[in-house]
Enzyme design. Sequence first.
Site, PDB file in Angstrom:
ATOM      1  N   CYS A  36       0.829  -1.206   0.000  1.00  0.00           N
ATOM      2  CA  CYS A  36       0.000   0.000   0.000  1.00  0.00           C
ATOM      3  C   CYS A  36       0.870   1.266   0.000  1.00  0.00           C
ATOM      4  CB  CYS A  36      -0.980  -0.031   1.182  1.00  0.00           C
ATOM      5  SG  CYS A  36      -2.353   1.148   1.017  1.00  0.00           S
ATOM      6  N   TYR A  37       0.905   1.995   1.099  1.00  0.00           N
ATOM      7  CA  TYR A  37       1.766   3.194   1.174  1.00  0.00           C
ATOM      8  C   TYR A  37       3.216   2.827   0.898  1.00  0.00           C
ATOM      9  CZ  TYR A  37       4.174   7.214   3.306  1.00  0.00           C
ATOM     10  OH  TYR A  37       4.992   8.305   3.534  1.00  0.00           O
ATOM     11  N   HIS A  80      -3.715  -5.110   0.581  1.00  0.00           N
ATOM     12  CA  HIS A  80      -3.263  -5.685   1.855  1.00  0.00           C
ATOM     13  C   HIS A  80      -3.411  -7.209   1.824  1.00  0.00           C
ATOM     14  CE1 HIS A  80      -2.704  -1.955   4.170  1.00  0.00           C
ATOM     15  NE2 HIS A  80      -3.666  -1.484   3.408  1.00  0.00           N
ATOM     16  N   LYS A  98       0.017 -12.897  22.469  1.00  0.00           N
ATOM     17  CA  LYS A  98      -0.681 -13.646  23.508  1.00  0.00           C
ATOM     18  C   LYS A  98      -0.769 -15.134  23.183  1.00  0.00           C
ATOM     19  CE  LYS A  98      -3.188 -13.333  27.345  1.00  0.00           C
ATOM     20  NZ  LYS A  98      -2.803 -12.549  28.538  1.00  0.00           N
TER      21      LYS A  98
END
Length: 572
Positions: free
Chosen positions: A133-134, A222, A431
């Site tokens: 993307c960017y 993405h 986690k």
Amino acid sequence: MARTTEIETSGWRRFAKEVYGGGRTVDEESENGGCVEREETREPTPTMKPDTVLILDFGSQYTHLITRRIRSLNVFSLVLSGTSSLTQISSHNPRVVILSGGPHSVHAPDAPSFPDGFVEWAEGNGVHVLGICYGLQLIVQRLGGVVVEGESKEYGKMEIEVKRESEIFGKGRVGEKQVVWMSHGDEAVKLPHGFEVVAQSAQGAVAALENRERRIYGLQYHPEVTHSPKGMETLKHFLFDVCGVSADWKMEDLMEEEIKVINKTVAADEHVICALSGGVDSTVAATLVHKAIGDRLHCIFVDNGLLRYKEQERVMDTFERDLHLPVTCVDASEQFLSQLKGVVDPEAKRKIIGKEFINIFDEFAKELEKKHGKKPAFLVQGTLYPDVIESCPPPGTDRTHSHTIKSHHNVGGLPKDMKLKLIEPLKLLFKDEVREMGRILNVPVGFLKRHPFPGPGLAVRVLGDVTQGNALEVDEIFIQSIRDAGLYDSIWQAFAVFLPVRSVGVQGDKRTHSHVVALRAVTSQDGMTADWFNFEHKFLDDVSRKICNSVQGVNRVVQDITSKPPSTIEWE
């Protein structure tokens, strides 16, 4: 003790040293908001050097997701600020560097960018670069191409088509179409010399590009999100087939390496203390350190009267019977609750709880010094990687590191003469990875599946006076109902919030003006993002009746159906 500014050349060596290498002292962390100059005490010498994928973060909400996706392939990945220096980037010795997306436009005067010399360094060291993307637009602009504001923005699901043979998609894919997730307003209209367009969107925008000779690639969409169904396939192909990365990051190896580093960091005559909360993170961290140094680890568990139902009995049984941890249990519930009586401000609650904990903790450290003739030198904390990511704002946000450190991630306020250095063995784990580490360490599976619980306890789930009425009973009714329905393991975190809001009701043929309780339950993988859990109506009806009939002063129950973002999981 000499200061060190040397930069390690191994990603794993740097990993070990940043987590253990001399450690941050508690007062350094407090005063500098976590941005500290570390002191070197002993030189860890890890031998493992798995391939590292480095992600330069330019502010994308999906940056952490890229990291998770890569680690799920047994490849080690780390996140650095997109504006990190070339020295910082090269010190990790990455095999691949990924430039993340971000909310910026490359045309903005303060648009973040990789450092000068980055491309030359990557080419000279055989490092593959992927812009997302960017990141794609940054590559195009910095290497001489042209990026303009697109006439038609592309947000959400879009179809793209592979236009030519390419490395990024693999052989035989020309003409293949796939649905991807786009989120951009600017677009590349002229590529730098040597680059090719290998895929386009249905609107004709550049969807993928590459320069095989320079090992530089770009995806305008993405691939890391589930809305790009073939995204993981593309990432996997890119890492293993194009970049030649090895899937050699294993939790068992990481555990053994960390044990070695702890032993090199903590001298044979030094003692370590750990405040156990009863949660998964601190328990796994303590179990790992105990495996390394034995009973030179001294744990303390404080019952502040704000824990879950029968928490003290449950966790102490696990600590002593299953994990054989040396734990001192202090029942200070009356001490805490007497100080909290009448307090409704959430920040005031936190400060009171913190102060009382400090007093108990300080007394524990003094007792250890009397017993062993030496002050404890280290403090174990169960800091996780999301804590680190969320505490380091991306470039372009006008925020500094110290502005965003969460209060419960800091132990600032501990007596300065303690001078404890931090051991954070889980600092680079998510986690679910911590739970995997716990499984290897033989922490009971039922314990590892426990829902996260806030440091200040139920004080932040009772938005008012915690000593008023039966406020602390509400959470247990909700959690036990979830267990009875067989839903506990399907939910990441669940709790009830006692609101400082009164509503009109009718109970026993009488008008009542009582409190409102909000039910919060979410699903998540790592706590960085979350969605609300969709209970069946009958379950909600049953729980509502139980709470209203069992808890005095409650006549209304509501459900929080907000995702993260925009909200956080906890209410305070």
